[in-house]
Design a protein around this motif. Structure first.
Motif, mmCIF file in Angstrom:
data_model
loop_
_atom_site.group_PDB
_atom_site.id
_atom_site.type_symbol
_atom_site.label_atom_id
_atom_site.label_comp_id
_atom_site.label_asym_id
_atom_site.label_seq_id
_atom_site.Cartn_x
_atom_site.Cartn_y
_atom_site.Cartn_z
ATOM 1 N N GLN A 1 0.843 -1.189 0.000
ATOM 2 C CA GLN A 1 0.000 0.000 0.000
ATOM 3 C C GLN A 1 0.879 1.240 0.000
ATOM 4 N N TYR A 2 0.301 2.356 -0.412
ATOM 5 C CA TYR A 2 1.058 3.590 -0.418
ATOM 6 C C TYR A 2 1.214 4.108 1.007
ATOM 7 N N LYS A 3 2.483 4.349 1.414
ATOM 8 C CA LYS A 3 2.764 4.879 2.744
ATOM 9 C C LYS A 3 3.638 6.127 2.684
ATOM 10 N N GLY A 4 4.029 6.524 1.507
ATOM 11 C CA GLY A 4 4.894 7.680 1.384
ATOM 12 C C GLY A 4 6.374 7.357 1.407
ATOM 13 N N ASP A 5 6.730 6.102 1.735
ATOM 14 C CA ASP A 5 8.134 5.710 1.807
ATOM 15 C C ASP A 5 8.538 5.145 0.457
ATOM 16 N N LYS B 1 11.768 4.763 -0.494
ATOM 17 C CA LYS B 1 13.166 4.361 -0.459
ATOM 18 C C LYS B 1 13.385 3.073 0.314
ATOM 19 N N ASN B 2 12.759 2.935 1.480
ATOM 20 C CA ASN B 2 13.076 1.823 2.364
ATOM 21 C C ASN B 2 11.986 0.761 2.469
ATOM 22 N N ASP B 3 10.808 1.053 1.975
ATOM 23 C CA ASP B 3 9.674 0.170 2.184
ATOM 24 C C ASP B 3 9.474 -0.723 0.962
ATOM 25 N N PRO B 4 9.609 -2.043 1.091
ATOM 26 C CA PRO B 4 9.434 -2.915 -0.072
ATOM 27 C C PRO B 4 7.986 -3.092 -0.481
ATOM 28 N N LEU B 5 7.041 -2.499 0.256
ATOM 29 C CA LEU B 5 5.629 -2.695 -0.039
ATOM 30 C C LEU B 5 4.941 -1.426 -0.548
ATOM 31 N N HIS B 6 5.713 -0.481 -1.066
ATOM 32 C CA HIS B 6 5.124 0.796 -1.497
ATOM 33 C C HIS B 6 4.946 0.890 -3.009
ATOM 34 N N ASN B 7 5.472 -0.042 -3.768
ATOM 35 C CA ASN B 7 5.618 0.123 -5.219
ATOM 36 C C ASN B 7 4.327 -0.253 -5.948
ATOM 37 N N LEU B 8 3.328 0.597 -5.837
ATOM 38 C CA LEU B 8 2.044 0.378 -6.496
ATOM 39 C C LEU B 8 1.825 1.426 -7.579
ATOM 40 N N GLY B 9 1.003 1.074 -8.574
ATOM 41 C CA GLY B 9 0.685 2.035 -9.615
ATOM 42 C C GLY B 9 -0.698 1.864 -10.201
ATOM 43 N N ASN B 10 -1.520 0.996 -9.581
ATOM 44 C CA ASN B 10 -2.838 0.676 -10.149
ATOM 45 C C ASN B 10 -2.728 0.204 -11.591
ATOM 46 N N TRP B 11 -1.650 -0.520 -11.893
ATOM 47 C CA TRP B 11 -1.500 -1.073 -13.229
ATOM 48 C C TRP B 11 -2.648 -2.032 -13.522
ATOM 49 N N CYS B 12 -3.340 -1.778 -14.625
ATOM 50 C CA CYS B 12 -4.470 -2.569 -15.118
ATOM 51 C C CYS B 12 -5.721 -2.459 -14.260
ATOM 52 N N ALA B 13 -5.767 -1.520 -13.311
ATOM 53 C CA ALA B 13 -7.054 -1.095 -12.771
ATOM 54 C C ALA B 13 -7.765 -0.283 -13.856
ATOM 55 N N GLN B 14 -9.091 -0.280 -13.823
ATOM 56 C CA GLN B 14 -9.865 0.392 -14.856
ATOM 57 C C GLN B 14 -10.520 1.659 -14.303
ATOM 58 N N TYR B 15 -10.494 2.714 -15.118
ATOM 59 C CA TYR B 15 -11.107 3.995 -14.783
ATOM 60 C C TYR B 15 -12.137 4.330 -15.863
#
Length: 360
Positions: free
Chosen positions: A248-252, A254-268
């Motif tokens: 999830q997005y946490k603002g980190d 650099k150090n957080d391995p769980l921040h790398n999201l982009g809603n790739w292939c989510a639909q708008y």
């Protein structure tokens, strides 16, 4: 200065999104034949969606990607494939395999209905992945009449997959090749925006009205009534390897391995009305602009505009590129609607602007 719209979204959080991107680079030991599934989730009756993207750049034998549906109930289950599209990277599509898979999802559909007996399973959407394929990806929308267990596998021979399988251990050490990609479960996959009416007389002096998607620093929106200042646009993912680990997005960054999201292939979905409240005809140019600070890579926007499928690859340079995807002429004192579905295909760089430029 450009006018920036605040967006209001409804996200379908009651519908599961089975998200499969870990491991992105598949090794021999990750295969179903070796006792591993990629993702496995229990879902209730209703509609959901599956997204997957992986690569087998070093494996020298052809593989398969398949989805197994297990009915643990005491009676039959009806399982429907509503839309499905898959694509492998080839020399012809030149990194646009994500767009190819979505074209098939919308245009070819590949709908099918299955009856799954009690305590039995079926295999669906089995695809051959040629050796050393750079990337392959797909999207599946389904409906099930009762709860089922859905598992995705990459394998040489599905008959060699053991009865008991487990997840691929999640990488948690910086430097591992799969450190910042995830497989898990998201709540929702489809953002429906509130209708926007853009009056020609209200365009600013620079003649640009825009809104932003897929950007970490954007908070100018609400989702299901909650402001972007207290949540984030990116859909959190409960990792299949450990439900207590949530990407999830946490603002980190650099150090957080769980921040790398982009809603790739989510639909708008964006419903927009242009109201030409002037006495002269006008022209609107519709653009997608990638404003990323990245020095490499590209963004892959995909648009379904009332059945017309459009795609592009915006390569990141020192000057952010843009894609002019539609021109609309609006006669004086009339209105025109622009309704389009937007997807940022995998794999892409984020930070996008949807721009509408008044030409005269």
């Amino acid at each position: 200065m450009a006018k920036v719209l605040g967006m209001t979204y409804t996200l379908n959080t009651s519908n599961p999104w089975i998200y499969c991107n870990y491991p992105e680079n598949v090794k021999e030991e990750y295969l179903g034949d070796k006792g591993h599934f990629i993702n496995r989730q229990s879902v209730s009756a209703g509609t959901g969606q599956i997204f997957y993207e992986h690569a087998i750049p070093t494996l020298t034998t052809d593989l398969y990607h398949g989805i197994r549906i297990y009915n643990g109930n005491d009676s039959n289950v009806t399982f429907k494939v509503l839309n499905y599209g898959h694509a492998n990277r080839t020399s012809k599509n030149k990194n646009l395999e994500s767009a190819d898979s979505w074209y098939k999802f919308f245009k070819e559909v590949n709908a099918a209905t299955y009856t799954i007996p009690a305590k039995k399973s079926i295999w669906i959407c089995e695809e051959k992945i040629p050796a050393k394929t750079g990337l392959f990806t797909g999207n599946l929308r389904f409906n099930t009449s009762a709860s089922v267990v859905i598992a995705t596998y990459i394998y040489k021979n599905k008959n060699s997959i053991p009865d008991k399988t487990t997840y691929v251990p999640y990488a948690t050490t910086a430097g591992e090749s799969n450190y910042k990609v995830y497989s898990g479960l998201g709540a929702g996959y489809f953002f429906t925006a509130k209708q926007q009416t853009l009056r020609i007389s209200q365009f600013p002096s620079d003649k640009v009205i825009k809104f932003i998607t897929h950007a970490r620093d954007n908070t100018n929106y609400t989702i299901n009534g909650t402001s972007g200042t207290s949540q984030h646009e990116y859909i959190p993912l409960k990792l299949v390897s450990n439900k207590n680990l949530i990407a999830q997005y946490k603002g980190d960054t650099k150090n957080d391995p769980l921040h790398n999201l982009g809603n790739w292939c989510a639909q708008y979905y964006f419903p927009i009305t242009f109201n030409n409240d002037t006495n002269q005809d006008v022209v609107i140019k519709c653009r997608i602009s990638c404003k990323s600070s990245a020095t490499g890579g590209y963004a892959m926007p995909i648009i379904n505009c009332e059945g017309t499928i459009l795609r592009n690859a915006l390569y990141i340079t020192s000057t952010p590129p843009y894609w002019e995807w539609k021109t609309i002429t609006i006669p004086a004192n009339t209105s025109k609607n622009l309704n389009y579905q937007f997807i940022l295909g995998a794999n892409s760089t984020t930070n996008l602007e949807h721009q509408f430029i008044l030409q005269n």
